[in-house]
Design a protein around this motif. Structure first.
Motif, short mmCIF file in Angstrom:
data_model
loop_
_atom_site.label_atom_id
_atom_site.label_comp_id
_atom_site.label_asym_id
_atom_site.label_seq_id
_atom_site.Cartn_x
_atom_site.Cartn_y
_atom_site.Cartn_z
N THR A 109 107.83 57.67 17.43
CA THR A 109 108.09 58.50 18.60
C THR A 109 109.45 58.14 19.17
O THR A 109 109.76 56.97 19.34
N ASP A 110 110.26 59.15 19.45
CA ASP A 110 111.58 58.90 20.02
C ASP A 110 111.89 59.99 21.03
O ASP A 110 111.79 61.18 20.73
N HIS A 111 112.25 59.58 22.26
CA HIS A 111 112.52 60.55 23.32
C HIS A 111 114.00 60.81 23.51
O HIS A 111 114.38 61.56 24.41
N THR A 112 114.86 60.18 22.70
CA THR A 112 116.29 60.28 22.95
C THR A 112 116.88 61.48 22.21
O THR A 112 116.19 62.23 21.54
N THR A 113 118.20 61.60 22.34
CA THR A 113 118.90 62.67 21.62
C THR A 113 119.24 62.27 20.20
O THR A 113 119.89 63.03 19.48
N ARG A 114 118.82 61.07 19.78
CA ARG A 114 119.07 60.65 18.41
C ARG A 114 118.33 61.56 17.43
O ARG A 114 117.28 62.12 17.76
N THR A 115 118.88 61.68 16.23
CA THR A 115 118.19 62.45 15.21
C THR A 115 116.99 61.66 14.70
O THR A 115 116.96 60.42 14.80
N PRO A 116 115.99 62.33 14.13
CA PRO A 116 114.87 61.59 13.54
C PRO A 116 115.33 60.59 12.48
O PRO A 116 114.73 59.53 12.33
N ALA A 171 109.20 43.19 24.59
CA ALA A 171 108.53 44.33 23.95
C ALA A 171 109.05 45.64 24.51
O ALA A 171 109.28 46.61 23.77
N ALA A 172 109.24 45.68 25.84
CA ALA A 172 109.78 46.89 26.46
C ALA A 172 111.21 47.15 26.00
O ALA A 172 111.59 48.30 25.73
N ALA A 173 112.00 46.08 25.88
CA ALA A 173 113.39 46.24 25.45
C ALA A 173 113.47 46.85 24.06
O ALA A 173 114.39 47.61 23.75
N ARG A 174 112.51 46.51 23.20
CA ARG A 174 112.50 47.10 21.86
C ARG A 174 112.21 48.60 21.91
O ARG A 174 112.70 49.37 21.10
N LEU A 175 111.40 49.03 22.88
CA LEU A 175 111.01 50.43 22.96
C LEU A 175 112.07 51.31 23.62
O LEU A 175 112.17 52.50 23.31
N TRP A 176 112.85 50.75 24.54
CA TRP A 176 113.78 51.59 25.30
C TRP A 176 114.76 52.39 24.45
O TRP A 176 115.05 53.55 24.77
N PRO A 177 115.30 51.83 23.35
CA PRO A 177 116.21 52.65 22.54
C PRO A 177 115.58 53.94 22.02
O PRO A 177 116.29 54.90 21.72
N SER A 178 114.26 53.97 21.90
CA SER A 178 113.57 55.19 21.47
C SER A 178 113.24 56.11 22.64
O SER A 178 112.74 57.22 22.44
N VAL A 179 113.49 55.64 23.86
CA VAL A 179 113.22 56.45 25.05
C VAL A 179 114.51 57.03 25.60
O VAL A 179 114.58 58.21 25.95
N GLY A 180 115.54 56.20 25.68
CA GLY A 180 116.80 56.63 26.24
C GLY A 180 117.44 55.47 26.98
O GLY A 180 117.23 54.30 26.65
N LEU A 181 118.22 55.81 27.99
CA LEU A 181 118.86 54.78 28.80
C LEU A 181 117.80 53.92 29.46
O LEU A 181 116.91 54.44 30.14
N PRO A 182 117.82 52.59 29.25
CA PRO A 182 116.77 51.74 29.82
C PRO A 182 116.60 51.96 31.32
O PRO A 182 117.56 51.89 32.08
N LEU A 183 115.35 52.27 31.69
CA LEU A 183 114.99 52.51 33.08
C LEU A 183 115.90 53.56 33.71
O LEU A 183 116.23 53.51 34.90
N PHE A 184 116.32 54.53 32.87
CA PHE A 184 117.14 55.68 33.27
C PHE A 184 118.52 55.28 33.80
O PHE A 184 119.26 56.11 34.31
N GLY A 185 118.88 54.00 33.69
CA GLY A 185 120.12 53.54 34.31
C GLY A 185 120.02 53.55 35.82
O GLY A 185 121.04 53.51 36.53
N SER A 186 118.77 53.58 36.33
CA SER A 186 118.52 53.71 37.77
C SER A 186 118.35 52.33 38.41
O SER A 186 117.57 51.51 37.93
N ALA A 187 119.05 52.11 39.52
CA ALA A 187 118.90 50.84 40.24
C ALA A 187 117.49 50.69 40.78
O ALA A 187 116.94 49.58 40.81
N HIS A 188 116.90 51.77 41.21
CA HIS A 188 115.55 51.71 41.80
C HIS A 188 114.50 51.40 40.73
O HIS A 188 113.62 50.56 40.95
N TYR A 189 114.56 52.10 39.59
CA TYR A 189 113.59 51.81 38.52
C TYR A 189 113.82 50.42 37.92
O TYR A 189 112.89 49.78 37.42
N ASN A 190 115.08 49.96 37.98
CA ASN A 190 115.41 48.67 37.38
C ASN A 190 115.04 47.48 38.27
O ASN A 190 114.96 46.34 37.78
N ALA A 191 114.78 47.70 39.56
CA ALA A 191 114.55 46.59 40.48
C ALA A 191 113.40 45.68 40.03
O ALA A 191 113.56 44.44 40.02
N PRO A 192 112.22 46.21 39.64
CA PRO A 192 111.15 45.30 39.19
C PRO A 192 111.56 44.50 37.95
O PRO A 192 111.21 43.33 37.84
#
Length: 693
Positions: free
Chosen positions: A74-81, A600-621
């Motif tokens: 599963t990949d949510h990014t703009t990368r090709t399959p 484990a989360a860091a391994r998954l983020w490249p398949s999602v997109g920008l880690p925590l959307f590049g958002s300061a608020h999502y990144n705080a935790p």
């Protein structure tokens, strides 16, 4: 489902070839048993393997999509399959089986060459009627069965039909006439319920003479199979032949309801479909299999190709493809409605098995004149498949193709536009997302389309949320929710809008309002049996519980959130839950495990997109967890734990969390309660690895 006959030497030889070469291609005539032998060998293979069925794919571009789908990547990014496959397979030894590639040989060969070049631990087993033609390819030609094995196969398959066949000269002659080709033998065995071996032999002999002018010795094996299929076709009744031809419009598997709608009429009443289908099943023209979506039928590619030729010759192919498209339009409409119901999991399972035929329906709409509006409608209606079931990249491809066409139906195009904008937001492609949503909003205003306007505003608010423009996000989301209420819209998208509004309130410090909004979403979801949007509501409630210093409550909510998002293949929801679970785990005192979860989360983020959307608020935790873990463990041990987590794939990471939840030590030292523990983690002090677990 049936016993494996013979092939002992071939199985050993193929296994040896795979151990000594990175690319092995099993070649041979259609029906000779290539796929069955490959399945036999890889079942005992010592490393992970993925089986890719390429027969249903018709577009060379979809080869890499089929590979990613078969491997569960599963990949949510703009990368090709292809990029996803390369990244995901880099760290593990894998055997990749590509079955039925001969109609897509150039695209398959190009993909295999790149995969083998960049993935030194990968082996490929190709199965087709011709070689890939790559350097280093080890060919494994598969011959038909020997005389004794052919007789054994015929007798075994006849016995499964309730018929006893002796090993006599007529049976041996029948097997010899069929050149020992397993598919031809199975078709013949299915006829032994009605005809004796001698009668079969007479009919087959007549057929051979008709096609070859008596030159039996010169008959190539592929002609033998075509003859056997044609002979079986002639033995069918007219309704059976008609249904055989019409079934070829399906890609992949199909169910009875679809057959009754698509294939009935014009000489084949719907009341007779089941009986005729059952006869084709008994004659081995089709096979039945059990899936997560129930009983389904499959037609072998060789048999399908024969029937498709008859459908084209009858001049009925376009009409049947249109009926097929109409069925899948109806199915997509039903599934979109049922996504907001207790049947949400059933819908997700249905999408997984129907994807090949949905692709065929989309392709028909986007290539036939005057059908573009239906392609836009279908691509937009499948938003839940693209977004909720982890197929963003494929969805974007179909959506972009559809909105590029002039359809003359603005409502269908506007829906495809807001779904495309939504997909781009989730992929982190901010510029195109904003541009597409502006286009949708402007079009909706011109067309006075209140629904499209509400969705465009909603998704623009979502874009503002992940880019930390909280005041604008709140304004847009409140306006969109008011528009939804005005037009009476209530579904999973509307509830997600409420969850996103709750997130803006939580990020701005109003936790009670965020909790109120999400408890209301949770109540509505439970009333309707909705689980996908509910999972995101649980995430926000867990965020609030964590901020309020109640980690036990946060863990309970996040565990349920993760279980549901993982079941839907929703990678974004899963990785968000893992990130917050890392903070909860740190708050409870197990700093080493918290670092593992961050890895484990860091391994998954490249398949999602920008880690925590590049958002300061999502990144705080995340930042708070890392600070506490580094402070307690030291940099070296923290990095070691993160690396250990990075070796976990998604399945392993989820299993680790869910297994840990079910086996928590009963004698654990209780962690401090309330805000004191939260403040300790937030400041990075006062925590020892393992404490409180």
């Amino acid at each position: 489902m049936t016993g494996f006959v013979g092939r002992t030497a071939e199985a050993a030889g193929l296994a040896a070839a795979l151990r000594s070469a990175r690319l092995v291609t099993v070649t041979g005539a259609g029906g000779v048993g290539k796929s069955r032998l490959a399945a036999r060998v890889v079942a005992d293979w010592e490393t992970a393997h993925g089986w890719v069925e390429l027969a249903p794919a018709h577009d060379p571009e979809f080869v890499e999509y089929e590979v990613a789908e078969a491997l569960g990547l599963t990949d949510h990014t703009t990368r090709t399959p292809r990029e996803t496959v390369l990244e995901q397979l880099a760290a593990r030894p894998t055997l990749l089986v590509l079955d039925g590639f001969e109609h897509l040989v150039a695209a398959t060969a190009e993909l295999v060459a790149q995969l083998l070049r960049k993935l030194p631990r990968l082996r490929v087993l190709a199965v087709g009627r011709r070689p890939l033609g790559l350097a280093g390819e080890r060919l494994f030609p598969l011959a038909p069965l020997g005389a004794d094995e052919a007789v054994q196969l015929l007798r075994d398959r006849a016995r499964e039909q309730g018929v006893t066949v002796s090993d006599d000269p007529e049976v041996r002659e029948l097997c010899a006439r069929l050149d020992g080709i397993p598919l031809a033998l199975e078709l013949a065995a299915a006829r032994l319920r009605a005809l004796s071996p001698a009668q079969l032999l007479d009919r087959l002999d007549d057929r051979f003479r008709l096609l070859t002018g008596g030159g039996r010795d010169a008959l190539p094996r592929h002609q033998t199979l075509r003859t056997a299929i044609g002979w079986s076709h002639e033995l069918c009744t007219p309704p059976e032949r008609l249904l055989w031809a019409r079934l070829t419009v399906f890609a992949g598997t199909f169910d009875l309801e679809a057959v009754e709608y698509v294939c009935s009429g014009d000489g084949l009443p719907d009341t007779e479909i089941l009986d005729v289908l059952s006869e084709l099943l008994a004659q081995s023209v089709i096979a039945r299999e059990e899936t997560a979506a129930g009983s389904r039928y499959r037609m072998l590619d060789t048999v399908r190709a024969y029937g498709a030729g008859w459908l084209e010759a009858a001049g009925d192919a376009v009409r049947l493809r249109r009926r097929h498209r109409d069925w899948y339009l109806g199915l997509a409409t039903w599934c979109e409605l049922e996504w907001f119901s207790p049947r949400q999991r059933e819908v997700a399972a249905r999408m997984a098995v129907e994807l090949p035929s949905l692709r065929a329906a989309l392709e028909f709409c986007l290539t036939e004149p005057a059908e573009a509006h239906l392609g836009q409608y279908l691509a937009g209606s499948l938003w839940f498949c693209w977004v909720g079931c982890g197929r963003l990249a494929e969805g974007r491809r179909w959506l972009e193709r559809s909105v590029a066409l002039e359809s003359g139906y603005e409502r269908s195009r506007l829906k495809a536009l807001w779904v495309l904008g939504y997909v781009a937001v989730l992929q982190g492609d901010r510029g195109p997302a904003g541009q597409t949503l502006r286009m949708c909003r402007e079009g909706a205003e011109r067309a006075a389309d209140a629904s499209a306007l509400a969705y465009a505003e909603h998704r623009t608010g979502c874009l503002a949320l992940v880019t930390d423009d909280l005041p604008r996000a709140e304004t847009l989301l409140r306006s969109a929710l008011a528009r939804y209420a005005e037009i009476g819209e209530l579904n999973s998208n509307v509830l997600m809008g409420r969850v996103e509004l709750a997130m803006t309130r939580a990020f701005q410090g109003d936790l009670p309002d965020a909790v109120r909004l999400c408890e209301d979403v949770r109540r509505v979801c439970e009333e309707h049996g909705e689980r996908w949007a509910r999972s995101y509501a649980l995430y926000v409630l867990a965020y609030a519980a964590c901020r309020e210093g109640v980690p036990g409550r946060a863990r309970e909510l996040l565990t349920e959130c993760l279980r549901n998002t993982h079941a839907f293949d929703d990678l974004l929801g899963s990785v968000l839950a893992l990130e917050l679970l890392a903070l909860v785990t740190a708050t409870e005192g197990d700093l080493a495990e918290a670092a593992v979860l961050q890895g484990a989360a860091a391994r998954l983020w490249p398949s999602v997109g920008l880690p925590l959307f590049g958002s300061a608020h999502y990144n705080a935790p995340h930042a708070q967890c890392e600070s506490a873990a580094r402070g307690a463990l030291g940099d070296a041990r923290y990095e070691e734990c993160v690396r250990r987590g990075g070796r976990l794939d998604r399945e392993a990471a989820v299993s680790r969390v869910l297994g840990r939840e079910g086996n928590r030590p009963s004698a654990a030292v209780p962690a401090p309660r309330g805000a004191a523990r939260w403040n300790a983690v937030r400041t990075g002090g006062g925590c020892e690895a393992g404490q409180g677990r």
